[in-house]
Structure formats: structure tokens, C-alpha cells
Design an enzyme around this catalytic site. Structure first.
Site, PDB file in Angstrom:
ATOM      1  N   HIS A  19       1.238   6.882   4.908  1.00  0.00           N
ATOM      2  CA  HIS A  19       2.050   6.558   6.079  1.00  0.00           C
ATOM      3  C   HIS A  19       3.386   5.914   5.710  1.00  0.00           C
ATOM      4  O   HIS A  19       4.170   5.573   6.602  1.00  0.00           O
ATOM      5  CB  HIS A  19       1.269   5.633   7.010  1.00  0.00           C
ATOM      6  CG  HIS A  19       0.085   6.293   7.638  1.00  0.00           C
ATOM      7  ND1 HIS A  19       0.172   7.075   8.770  1.00  0.00           N
ATOM      8  CD2 HIS A  19      -1.216   6.299   7.264  1.00  0.00           C
ATOM      9  CE1 HIS A  19      -1.034   7.526   9.075  1.00  0.00           C
ATOM     10  NE2 HIS A  19      -1.888   7.072   8.180  1.00  0.00           N
TER      11      HIS A  19
ATOM     12  N   ASP B 291      -2.113   4.260  -1.918  1.00  0.00           N
ATOM     13  CA  ASP B 291      -2.123   5.365  -0.959  1.00  0.00           C
ATOM     14  C   ASP B 291      -0.931   5.175  -0.030  1.00  0.00           C
ATOM     15  O   ASP B 291      -0.923   4.289   0.824  1.00  0.00           O
ATOM     16  CB  ASP B 291      -3.433   5.350  -0.178  1.00  0.00           C
ATOM     17  CG  ASP B 291      -3.523   6.465   0.866  1.00  0.00           C
ATOM     18  OD1 ASP B 291      -2.473   7.065   1.191  1.00  0.00           O
ATOM     19  OD2 ASP B 291      -4.621   6.726   1.371  1.00  0.00           O
TER      20      ASP B 291
ATOM     21  N   HIS C   3      -8.382   2.984   4.191  1.00  0.00           N
ATOM     22  CA  HIS C   3      -8.782   4.183   4.935  1.00  0.00           C
ATOM     23  C   HIS C   3     -10.180   4.661   4.526  1.00  0.00           C
ATOM     24  O   HIS C   3     -10.627   4.443   3.391  1.00  0.00           O
ATOM     25  CB  HIS C   3      -7.753   5.291   4.673  1.00  0.00           C
ATOM     26  CG  HIS C   3      -7.900   6.476   5.559  1.00  0.00           C
ATOM     27  ND1 HIS C   3      -8.632   7.589   5.189  1.00  0.00           N
ATOM     28  CD2 HIS C   3      -7.417   6.739   6.795  1.00  0.00           C
ATOM     29  CE1 HIS C   3      -8.581   8.484   6.160  1.00  0.00           C
ATOM     30  NE2 HIS C   3      -7.855   7.991   7.143  1.00  0.00           N
TER      31      HIS C   3
ATOM     32  N   SER D  74      -3.165   2.525   8.352  1.00  0.00           N
ATOM     33  CA  SER D  74      -3.109   3.582   9.357  1.00  0.00           C
ATOM     34  C   SER D  74      -3.470   3.123  10.763  1.00  0.00           C
ATOM     35  O   SER D  74      -3.003   3.725  11.735  1.00  0.00           O
ATOM     36  CB  SER D  74      -4.025   4.736   8.951  1.00  0.00           C
ATOM     37  OG  SER D  74      -5.366   4.294   8.805  1.00  0.00           O
TER      38      SER D  74
ATOM     39  N   GLU E 185      -3.776   0.801   0.650  1.00  0.00           N
ATOM     40  CA  GLU E 185      -2.781   1.604   1.350  1.00  0.00           C
ATOM     41  C   GLU E 185      -1.452   0.859   1.302  1.00  0.00           C
ATOM     42  O   GLU E 185      -1.419  -0.366   1.129  1.00  0.00           O
ATOM     43  CB  GLU E 185      -3.186   1.805   2.813  1.00  0.00           C
ATOM     44  CG  GLU E 185      -4.428   2.658   3.009  1.00  0.00           C
ATOM     45  CD  GLU E 185      -4.727   2.889   4.475  1.00  0.00           C
ATOM     46  OE1 GLU E 185      -3.914   3.577   5.146  1.00  0.00           O
ATOM     47  OE2 GLU E 185      -5.752   2.382   4.961  1.00  0.00           O
TER      48      GLU E 185
ATOM     49  N   ASN F 257       1.417  12.146  14.041  1.00  0.00           N
ATOM     50  CA  ASN F 257       1.844  11.538  12.782  1.00  0.00           C
ATOM     51  C   ASN F 257       3.066  12.230  12.185  1.00  0.00           C
ATOM     52  O   ASN F 257       3.479  11.905  11.070  1.00  0.00           O
ATOM     53  CB  ASN F 257       0.712  11.564  11.756  1.00  0.00           C
ATOM     54  CG  ASN F 257      -0.386  10.561  12.083  1.00  0.00           C
ATOM     55  OD1 ASN F 257      -0.126   9.523  12.675  1.00  0.00           O
ATOM     56  ND2 ASN F 257      -1.602  10.873  11.702  1.00  0.00           N
TER      57      ASN F 257
END
Length: 389
Positions: A206, A203, A131, A178, A174, A45
Site C-alpha cells: 500500500h 511489505d 496482513h 491495510s 507492512e 485500491n
């Protein structure tokens, strides 16, 4: 108890969902050693490869010399060394928020924010593919939970119409998901927010460092930087370090300091980790070449995977899902790629829904053209062997 656990482990094996830890040693920005063999790492990541940047490493070393190896205290006692103040100020300014609070992990940030800010009379509306840390944080919350279909604004609006609250309504999503690599309709959320008056928690784990004209994240890609009620992200991805942060106005941060149990009751991060994160924030802020090089690699990989016949779903960035479907076939493809010198992990339930087991590959800035070609050859071979292309 031992027999019960053994029986459950056997059932996990039978379903093809057994997991084991693979202990690896980094060799370069993009390669690792596992059991005496070097592999191209296709599941990191560290999108901008800053974990290996000389300035980040030197900052960490200097912090150890000045502060020692650890803080050995919670932040509420004596763990909040001056590096915390610098990091919180700089990450808040980078993202455009009045205040920020650093947590020890992304999981703890999400648990702390959601469970602390919501109350029994509230209602939380959550994307179905959020997530696990967000799911668990809602379970700890006393608020009512309402799940809406993935990225489906119409479904969310219907549920907002039906579910009134005596307290506050929250919507949580998110920015970049993810496991699927697709991006949330953040502009649509903000339009619904104007209409229905909920609080929006994003969130951006990423998205930060990767998306947006200046790398400020998923919201910036919609021209909505710093418009969230609370935004969380992590230093353990694009920043190449460790830890996480929550951003918002001053009263939100003050309340989290006083009531978030995942902030109050854990040992503070090491000085080296904090210093590395500060260095990474400055690099991302000041040098767009890291992000530009990453997106060049993303385009290279994506165009060739599509040409080879892979269905990349709705993914748009460095996270590329190769959906195999069957659990055992996903593991088989993982083994084929390992034999070809590519290190990647099969992702299976409960991390993803049954019938959608996949390989989750990630593109990073430091990949060379030759390394990407090696990965592409291996993926084509593996995809043909398991029958997905």
C-alpha cells in the site's frame, strides 16, 4: 458435513459477520453498477486510477494481439515470456534493487518469500497487525514466531533481547497497514537492525506508488529506499493491474526461483497483465502529477472528515478507517451509505480485531470535487445515524 457447515454459517450470521459476494460492473474510473444502480466506489485500491488510463489499457490490448490471451504454463516451464524480463528489470530499477521476481499475486509473493527464506532454527518477529498473507506465510514457516505490539519499537527491542536464535532473526512489517492506514516506523526498524543484526522484510503493497518524494514507497518516505533485505509489493493497487513482486539482491532472487513453491507451481500471468504493469511503472516513474493529484484529494477528504467529527486514528494516506466498533452497527452504516449511492464494505472480524469493525474507505486520484462532496455528505449522515459522530 453439510449440517456442520450450515450451523457454522448461522453462527457467522448471528455475530453480524456474514459475507456475500457483490457482483459489480465498472462504469467509470470511480463508479460501478450494482444490481442496476450506479454507485460511487469508495473502496477501490487503484489509488492512482491507472487501471483506467488509456496507455495502460492500450498496452494490455497490444499484448493480447502479440502474445494471445494467456501463457498457459508455469514460469519454470514456458510461461516466462519476454514481458516478464522487462517488468522485473523495470520494477527493480524503479525501487533501486539489484533484482526482482514477479509472482502471480501478493498473497503468493508473501507466502513464497517468508516460507522459503526462513528455516527451523530461525526466529520471525512480526507486527501484530500484519496482513493475513504474512501471518499465513509464517504459519507455513518452520521458524519460531514472535509477535510484537503494533508499531511498537520498544516492545520489539525487548523481544529481540529475549529471543535469541541458532539461525537467523527476521523482522517483518507492512509499510502502510491495510486496515488502519498508518505507516510503520521504518527508520526505527533500521536503527534496531544495526544494533541487533536481524534481516528486515518489508511489505510495501500500500506504499508503492503513493508514498515517498518519487512514489517509490514507504521506505522512500524515510530516505531509506532500497535498504530492505527483501521488499515485496503488488501491481494490484497503485499500478492498477495484477500480480506482485519481490525485490532483493541477486542471490535472494536466484534462491526464490529455485525454491519458492508459490513461484514454481502456478500458471504464469497473462501477457495483458504484464504489459499493463509495465505501462503503469513507466507512468508513475515519469509523471508525478498522478501522485500529486491523489494527495490533493487525500487532503480534501481528510480535512473535511476531521471537521465533521470523525476520528481517523493514525492513518496518513489514501486508506481511511471509519471505526464503528460493533459489527452490526458497521453493517448498518454500510447499508445507509449504499442507500445514499456510495459503495463501501463493512470490515469485520477476523479481518480486524473484535470490537473494531469499521468502514475502510479509500481515496483515489480520479475523484472529482463533486464526488468527494457526495461521499462526505453520505459519511456524515451515516456516522450520525449510528452514533459515531
Amino acid at each position: 458435513m453439510r449440517e456442520r457447515l450450515r450451523s457454522r454459517i448461522e453462527k457467522i450470521r448471528e455475530k453480524g459477520n456474514y459475507r456475500e459476494i457483490r457482483y459489480v460492473k465498472p462504469v467509470s474510473d470511480t463508479t460501478i453498477e450494482y444490481e442496476g444502480r450506479e454507485y460511487l466506489n469508495l473502496c477501490s485500491n487503484s489509488y492512482l486510477s491507472l487501471h483506467a488510463h488509456p496507455q495502460v489499457i492500450e498496452a494490455a490490448k497490444a499484448a493480447v494481439d502479440e502474445y494471445g490471451a494467456g501463457t498457459c504454463s508455469s514460469r519454470s516451464i514456458s510461461g516466462s515470456i519476454e514481458l516478464y524480463r522487462i517488468l522485473e528489470k523495470e520494477i527493480a530499477a524503479f525501487k533501486g534493487y539489484p533484482g526482482g521476481l514477479v509472482f502471480s499475486t501478493g498473497y503468493m509473493a508473501n507466502m513464497g518469500v517468508v516460507a522459503t527464506l526462513t528455516e527451523e532454527r530461525d526466529v520471525i518477529f512480526s507486527d501484530e497487525l500484519n496482513h493475513s498473507s504474512l501471518i499465513d506465510s509464517m504459519r507455513l514457516s518452520r521458524a519460531k514466531k514472535v509477535i510484537f505490539r503494533h508499531r511498537d519499537l520498544n516492545d520489539l527491542e525487548e523481544k529481540l533481547k529475549k529471543e535469541q536464535a541458532k539461525g537467523v532473526r527476521f523482522v517483518i512489517s507492512e509499510s502502510v497497514f491495510s486496515m488502519d492506514g498508518d505507516i510503520a516506523p521504518i527508520a526505527g526498524f533500521m536503527e534496531l537492525k544495526k544494533k541487533y543484526g536481524f534481516l528486515f522484510i518489508l511489505d510495501d503493497a500500500h506504499g508503492t506508488g503513493v508514498f515517498g518524494p518519487t512514489g517509490r514507497g514507504g521506505a522512500e518516505s524515510f530516505g531509506l529506499n532500497a535498504h530492505m533485505d527483501v521488499e515485496m509489493a503488488t501491481f494490484g493497487k497503485s499500478f492498477g493491474s495484477f500480480g506482485a513482486f519481490a525485490l532483493g539482491d541477486g542471490i535472494v532472487i536466484e534462491y526464490l526461483i529455485n525454491r519458492a513453491r508459490t513461484f514454481m507451481y502456478t500458471t504464469a500471468l497473462s501477457p495483458a497483465t504484464l504489459a499493463a504493469s509495465i505501462a503503469s511503472v513507466r507512468l508513475i516513474r515519469e509523471d508525478p502529477s498522478f501522485r500529486n493529484q491523489l494527495w490533493d484529494n487525500i487532503e480534501y477528504m481528510r480535512s473535511r472528515l476531521v471537521s465533521a467529527g470523525f476520528d481517523l486514528k493514525d492513518s496518513v494516506g489514501p486508506i481511511i478507517p471509519i471505526v464503528v466498533g460493533d459489527d452490526a452497527k458497521a453493517v448498518e452504516m454500510q447499508h445507509i451509505l449504499m442507500e445514499e449511492g456510495v459503495f463501501i464494505q463493512a470490515v469485520r472480524p477476523p479481518t480486524v480485531a473484535p470490537g473494531t469493525s469499521r468502514l475502510r474507505l479509500t481515496v483515489v486520484r480520479s475523484f472529482t470535487g463533486n464526488e468527494m462532496d457526495v461521499a462526505l455528505d453520505a459519511l456524515r449522515y451515516g456516522g450520525q445515524k449510528v452514533g459515531i459522530i
